[in-house]
Scaffold this active site. Structure first.
Site, PDB file in Angstrom:
ATOM      1  N   GLU A 154       0.808  -1.219   0.000  1.00 45.28           N
ATOM      2  CA  GLU A 154       0.000   0.000   0.000  1.00 45.28           C
ATOM      3  C   GLU A 154       0.842   1.271   0.000  1.00 45.28           C
ATOM      4  O   GLU A 154       0.329   2.359  -0.263  1.00 45.28           O
ATOM      5  CB  GLU A 154      -0.925   0.013   1.224  1.00 45.28           C
ATOM      6  CG  GLU A 154      -2.038  -1.016   1.193  1.00 45.28           C
ATOM      7  CD  GLU A 154      -3.067  -0.738   0.111  1.00 45.28           C
ATOM      8  OE1 GLU A 154      -3.124   0.406  -0.391  1.00 45.28           O
ATOM      9  OE2 GLU A 154      -3.807  -1.672  -0.252  1.00 45.28           O
ATOM     10  N   GLU A 172       7.882 -21.948   7.828  1.00 43.88           N
ATOM     11  CA  GLU A 172       8.187 -21.086   8.973  1.00 43.88           C
ATOM     12  C   GLU A 172       9.121 -21.769   9.969  1.00 43.88           C
ATOM     13  O   GLU A 172       9.721 -21.107  10.813  1.00 43.88           O
ATOM     14  CB  GLU A 172       6.898 -20.664   9.681  1.00 43.88           C
ATOM     15  CG  GLU A 172       6.200 -21.765  10.440  1.00 43.88           C
ATOM     16  CD  GLU A 172       4.952 -21.272  11.151  1.00 43.88           C
ATOM     17  OE1 GLU A 172       4.886 -21.471  12.374  1.00 43.88           O
ATOM     18  OE2 GLU A 172       4.068 -20.690  10.501  1.00 43.88           O
TER      19      GLU A 172
END
Length: 316
Positions: free
Chosen positions: A96, A127
């Site tokens: 953004e 992960e």
């Protein structure tokens, strides 16, 4: 058939039940028996916790914003690193920044375990690979000038811990965001942001309150840093990139609100300024051509307010 559980190499000591984010929330022990109205009401009430958690971390958030701003002002970059929901939130916030602040896409980057494919399809197993966090940063030429925000709701994600440890090792800025107390999980970092949102209504589902609080914290870090860098005038996003109809309309309204420029004249100014609201404002307010206005901005580190202060009859 492959035994995936054996491949995980789990040990009894890997029990994570002590973590705040894994505990059972007594308010929702009968979750599956509630009416729809009661379910929605309970979720709305519980979602007050992220706001409280973020407010409690204001001192650390202030410290992080100031440190990030200093690094960005000196030519560094900001990286978000995470897996699963935590990583996706980092990618979202980073994505953004270019349309909102006209920043270079490399300035704020989201690094997700598993890469772009993991945005749509879960790659949670990655992960657990601690060295992968370091590797993903190295591939992006992460340097001592840069900032790393490692995001791990439960505070134990090896991928994130590996990235944070690497950042500290090379003297980059290492900031950690987690949702458990420090005594439950320590993270290698210089600034430790703890968003204690408590047990989730759906036990262990940290995409809920923990995710909400994390998104709030990332909003604060990126937006406040961009404000400090001069990408905002008043509360207007004067570095907005007018790349579509909505953003062009916003740019025109900013010109009208700040300098009483009508839409026809505003369009002309934006065309002449190559879409830069800051340059357009300086052109109109100070009677400058686009090149001179751009030079004035550069002389004042792209700070519109100080550039305007140099002009007579300006709006600052």
């Amino acid at each position: 058939m492959t035994n995936v559980f054996a491949d995980l190499n789990l040990h009894p000591s890997d029990n994570r039940g002590h973590l705040l984010t894994e505990k059972v929330n007594p308010k929702s022990e009968c979750l599956d028996q509630l009416t729809t109205e009661s379910l929605v009401t309970l979720f709305c009430e519980e979602d007050r916790e992220p706001q409280r958690a973020v407010a409690a971390a204001i001192p650390e958030l202030i410290q992080a914003v100031e440190a990030i701003t200093d690094r960005l002002r000196s030519g560094g970059r900001l990286f978000y690193l995470g897996a699963g929901t935590s990583g996706r939130l980092g990618v979202l916030d980073a994505a953004e920044c270019p349309p909102t602040f006209c920043s270079d896409p490399d300035l704020v980057q989201g690094v997700l375990a598993g890469g772009s494919a993991a945005l749509l399809k879960s790659s949670e197993g990655l992960e657990d690979i601690e060295q992968l966090g370091k590797k993903d940063l190295e591939e992006r030429d992460f340097s001592p000038a840069d900032c790393l925000v490692g995001i791990a709701a439960g505070g134990t994600t090896p991928y994130v811990k590996g990235g944070l440890a690497y950042a500290k090792e090379i003297n980059a800025l290492a900031i950690a965001i987690s949702c458990v107390p420090i005594e439950q999980a320590e993270l290698p970092c210089s600034i430790d942001i703890r968003l204690l949102t408590g047990p989730e209504l759906l036990t262990g589902s940290t995409r809920l309150k923990a995710g909400t609080a994390t998104k709030m914290a990332l909003n604060i870090l990126s937006t406040c840093a961009m404000v400090r860098l001069g990408k905002v005038f008043g509360n207007r996003m004067v570095d907005v990139a007018a790349t579509n109809i909505k953003l062009m309309d916003r740019a025109l309204r900013i010109l009208h609100d700040l300098a009483d420029v009508d839409r026809v004249r505003g369009t002309e100014l934006l065309q002449a300024s190559d879409g830069s609201v800051k340059v357009a404002l300086l052109m109109h307010t100070c009677g400058l051509d686009a090149e001179t206005a751009q030079k004035l901005l550069i002389e004042h580190n792209n700070q519109l307010r100080t550039a305007l202060a140099r002009c007579k009859n300006c709006i600052a």
